[in-house]
Design a protein around this motif. Structure first.
Motif, mmCIF file in Angstrom:
data_model
loop_
_atom_site.group_PDB
_atom_site.id
_atom_site.type_symbol
_atom_site.label_atom_id
_atom_site.label_comp_id
_atom_site.label_asym_id
_atom_site.label_seq_id
_atom_site.Cartn_x
_atom_site.Cartn_y
_atom_site.Cartn_z
ATOM 1 N N UNK A 31 0.816 -1.214 0.000
ATOM 2 C CA UNK A 31 0.000 0.000 0.000
ATOM 3 C C UNK A 31 0.847 1.260 0.000
ATOM 4 N N UNK A 32 1.917 1.258 0.796
ATOM 5 C CA UNK A 32 2.802 2.422 0.843
ATOM 6 C C UNK A 32 3.501 2.644 -0.492
ATOM 7 N N UNK A 33 3.921 1.561 -1.134
ATOM 8 C CA UNK A 33 4.557 1.703 -2.447
ATOM 9 C C UNK A 33 3.579 2.261 -3.472
ATOM 10 N N UNK A 39 0.089 9.112 -5.654
ATOM 11 C CA UNK A 39 -0.417 10.362 -5.083
ATOM 12 C C UNK A 39 0.642 11.220 -4.413
ATOM 13 N N UNK A 40 1.580 10.603 -3.749
ATOM 14 C CA UNK A 40 2.558 11.377 -2.984
ATOM 15 C C UNK A 40 3.456 12.205 -3.903
ATOM 16 N N UNK A 41 3.759 11.719 -5.058
ATOM 17 C CA UNK A 41 4.664 12.448 -5.961
ATOM 18 C C UNK A 41 4.060 13.751 -6.472
ATOM 19 N N UNK A 42 2.754 13.891 -6.385
ATOM 20 C CA UNK A 42 2.113 15.117 -6.861
ATOM 21 C C UNK A 42 2.003 16.178 -5.773
ATOM 22 N N UNK A 53 7.114 9.984 5.963
ATOM 23 C CA UNK A 53 7.283 9.652 7.382
ATOM 24 C C UNK A 53 6.134 8.775 7.855
ATOM 25 N N UNK A 54 4.904 9.171 7.528
ATOM 26 C CA UNK A 54 3.739 8.386 7.948
ATOM 27 C C UNK A 54 3.748 7.012 7.284
ATOM 28 N N UNK A 55 4.045 6.955 6.008
ATOM 29 C CA UNK A 55 4.091 5.671 5.315
ATOM 30 C C UNK A 55 5.223 4.785 5.824
ATOM 31 N N UNK A 56 6.315 5.410 6.242
ATOM 32 C CA UNK A 56 7.465 4.642 6.684
ATOM 33 C C UNK A 56 7.343 4.078 8.083
ATOM 34 N N UNK A 57 6.756 4.850 9.003
ATOM 35 C CA UNK A 57 6.690 4.367 10.384
ATOM 36 C C UNK A 57 5.267 4.115 10.862
ATOM 37 N N UNK A 58 4.291 4.313 10.031
ATOM 38 C CA UNK A 58 2.904 4.110 10.431
ATOM 39 C C UNK A 58 2.563 2.681 10.784
ATOM 40 N N UNK A 59 3.290 1.721 10.237
ATOM 41 C CA UNK A 59 3.010 0.309 10.525
ATOM 42 C C UNK A 59 3.399 -0.077 11.938
ATOM 43 N N UNK A 60 4.207 0.750 12.607
ATOM 44 C CA UNK A 60 4.686 0.425 13.951
ATOM 45 C C UNK A 60 3.533 0.391 14.959
ATOM 46 N N UNK A 61 2.557 1.260 14.814
ATOM 47 C CA UNK A 61 1.462 1.317 15.785
ATOM 48 C C UNK A 61 0.572 0.080 15.740
#
Length: 80
Positions: A31-33, A39-42, A53-61
């Motif tokens: 999903x992050x990829x 969307x993020x590139x725009x 940051x959210x996509x990278x560490x959001x899975x920790x919670x």
């Protein structure tokens, strides 16, 4: 005779938790990829930073919730 203290044994809980962790990491990564490529590139630069940051560490919670459940103290004394 049934056990008066029902629940999963720690071994089964850890197995289920491990499977859930693998599924979480795979689904989160895919999903992050997908979001990062689309969307993020725009977005403007600062919003891209926060999105990564959210996509990278959001899975920790959610992983922390699973780990806490896996390590929950078991009241039964007949299992390890």
């Amino acid at each position: 005779m049934t056990d008066p203290r029902p629940g999963l044994s720690p071994r089964v809980r850890k197995f289920i938790g491990t499977v859930l962790m693998v599924v979480l990491v795979v689904v989160w990564a895919l999903g992050a990829m997908a979001l990062a490529q689309g969307r993020v590139t725009t977005l403007p630069g600062i919003w891209q930073f926060f999105a990564y940051v959210v996509l990278g560490i959001g899975w920790v919670f959610p992983a922390g919730i699973i780990i806490r459940w896996m390590q929950k103290h078991d009241r039964r004394t007949d299992t390890l």
